[in-house]
Design an enzyme around this catalytic site. Structure first.
Site, PDB file in Angstrom:
ATOM      1  N   LYS A 225       0.796  -1.224   0.000  1.00  0.00           N
ATOM      2  CA  LYS A 225       0.000   0.000   0.000  1.00  0.00           C
ATOM      3  C   LYS A 225       0.835   1.283   0.000  1.00  0.00           C
ATOM      4  O   LYS A 225       0.395   2.305  -0.528  1.00  0.00           O
ATOM      5  CB  LYS A 225      -0.946   0.009   1.203  1.00  0.00           C
TER       6      LYS A 225
ATOM      7  N   ASP B 281     -10.304   2.308   1.339  1.00  0.00           N
ATOM      8  CA  ASP B 281     -10.392   1.778   2.708  1.00  0.00           C
ATOM      9  C   ASP B 281     -10.892   2.860   3.656  1.00  0.00           C
ATOM     10  O   ASP B 281     -11.709   2.606   4.544  1.00  0.00           O
ATOM     11  CB  ASP B 281      -9.014   1.302   3.197  1.00  0.00           C
TER      12      ASP B 281
ATOM     13  N   GLY C  17      -1.081  -1.365  14.991  1.00  0.00           N
ATOM     14  CA  GLY C  17      -0.406  -1.324  13.701  1.00  0.00           C
ATOM     15  C   GLY C  17      -0.099   0.082  13.252  1.00  0.00           C
ATOM     16  O   GLY C  17      -0.693   1.051  13.753  1.00  0.00           O
ATOM     17  N   SER C  18       0.838   0.182  12.305  1.00  0.00           N
ATOM     18  CA  SER C  18       1.218   1.507  11.795  1.00  0.00           C
ATOM     19  C   SER C  18       1.497   1.475  10.298  1.00  0.00           C
ATOM     20  O   SER C  18       2.153   2.356   9.766  1.00  0.00           O
ATOM     21  CB  SER C  18       2.454   2.030  12.536  1.00  0.00           C
ATOM     22  N   GLY C  19       0.991   0.451   9.606  1.00  0.00           N
ATOM     23  CA  GLY C  19       1.189   0.338   8.167  1.00  0.00           C
ATOM     24  C   GLY C  19       0.109   1.054   7.379  1.00  0.00           C
ATOM     25  O   GLY C  19      -0.595   1.937   7.895  1.00  0.00           O
ATOM     26  N   GLY C  20      -0.044   0.662   6.115  1.00  0.00           N
ATOM     27  CA  GLY C  20      -0.969   1.341   5.226  1.00  0.00           C
ATOM     28  C   GLY C  20      -2.410   1.305   5.693  1.00  0.00           C
ATOM     29  O   GLY C  20      -3.123   2.312   5.637  1.00  0.00           O
ATOM     30  N   MET C  21      -2.884   0.146   6.157  1.00  0.00           N
ATOM     31  CA  MET C  21      -4.264   0.066   6.624  1.00  0.00           C
ATOM     32  C   MET C  21      -4.440   0.865   7.907  1.00  0.00           C
ATOM     33  O   MET C  21      -5.471   1.524   8.108  1.00  0.00           O
ATOM     34  CB  MET C  21      -4.667  -1.387   6.848  1.00  0.00           C
TER      35      MET C  21
END
Length: 288
Positions: A86, A122, A145-149
């Site tokens: 992402k 999203d 979490g700290s990613g794209g989502m």
């Protein structure tokens, strides 16, 4: 031009007229580390029901740059982008819609005559689900979490009025940056936090992954939440969802997210917006 049609039945036994694939059929696709059939079945069901000359196929790749170059070179109309691509895909497209630019995360690419435009559907899906499930905006929240989502989740939370929150991420650099961008706090683990709204935006619980049977947070954190929001879509019944339901909590599932974001993708790819009933049937079929 006369279009040759085949006949098939949907999950309810309804006869659908399906255009035969030809040289003019437009291809849409998805890229994910672990492709599932949910998006494939959702899109192809609606193509069939609406008589659109499209086909959808899920892929994975070990060479993201080459895969995106293929989208451009082969005239692939659209591409859904899932973890872990992402963020890395941003450098490979031509323009970013504000939904992707502000978040710094992409889940949809639309190819207009060789120019690749990127979006994030999203974000819209998450915001709509928080509203439709009537999650109180005064609830404190923890996003795992700290990613794209996670970026889409935190942005949607903040924009819909959730003011008090914490980003829980082992990666201090990305976790702290995401938290500070939206006025939230960062911490490496839940610690003593017992948020009323718990959102899992990590791959923990994903089928086929190394932590498929694990909870993304300690059991006592899950049990203390009033609402549990799971973004993992495969399987629908993740360990987190199972535990939350067993304890009578309000649950929002990843399959709800993927259905809503896929509907927005469908409209971007085809220019056609299915009715709510058509989308509901497609979502049901995608999980059958």
């Amino acid at each position: 031009m006369e279009v040759q049609l085949d006949l098939t039945l949907d999950v309810h036994g309804t006869v659908l007229q399906v255009p035969t694939i030809s040289k003019d059929t437009q291809l849409c696709m998805s890229l994910a580390a672990r492709p599932s059939n949910i998006g494939t079945r959702f899109h192809n069901y609606l193509y069939d029901e609406l008589g659109l000359d499209f086909v959808y196929k899920a892929f994975t790749t070990t060479d993201l740059a080459a895969a995106v170059a293929g989208i451009r070179a082969l005239g692939i109309r659209g591409c859904g982008v899932s973890m872990p691509f992402k963020e890395d895909v941003i450098a490979l497209v031509d323009s970013l819609d504000p939904s992707a630019a502000v978040i710094g995360s992409v889940n949809t690419i639309v190819n207009d005559d060789g120019r690749l435009h990127a979006y994030n559907t999203d974000y819209l899906a998450i915001a709509r689900l928080l509203a439709s499930h009537e999650v109180p905006v005064d609830a404190d929240v923890a996003v795992l979490g700290s990613g794209g989502m996670a970026k889409a989740v935190v942005a949607a939370l903040r924009d819909t009025g959730f003011g008090e929150g914490v980003v829980v991420a082992r990666n201090e650099r990305t976790g702290r940056a995401l938290a500070e961008q939206y006025g939230y706090r960062w911490q490496p683990d839940p610690g003593t936090a017992r948020p009323r709204l718990l959102v899992n935006a990590t791959p923990v619980g994903m089928a086929g992954g190394p932590a498929a049977e694990a909870l993304p947070a300690p059991p006592e954190v899950v049990d203390a939440a009033e609402t549990v929001f799971e973004v993992v879509a495969m399987p629908e019944d993740t360990p987190l969802v199972r535990r939350a339901r067993e304890r009578g909590r309000r649950v929002i599932t990843g399959t709800e997210v993927i259905a809503l974001q896929a509907l927005e993708q469908f409209a971007l790819y085809t220019g056609v917006r299915p009715t709510g009933e058509q989308a509901r049937r497609a979502s049901e079929y995608s999980r059958s």
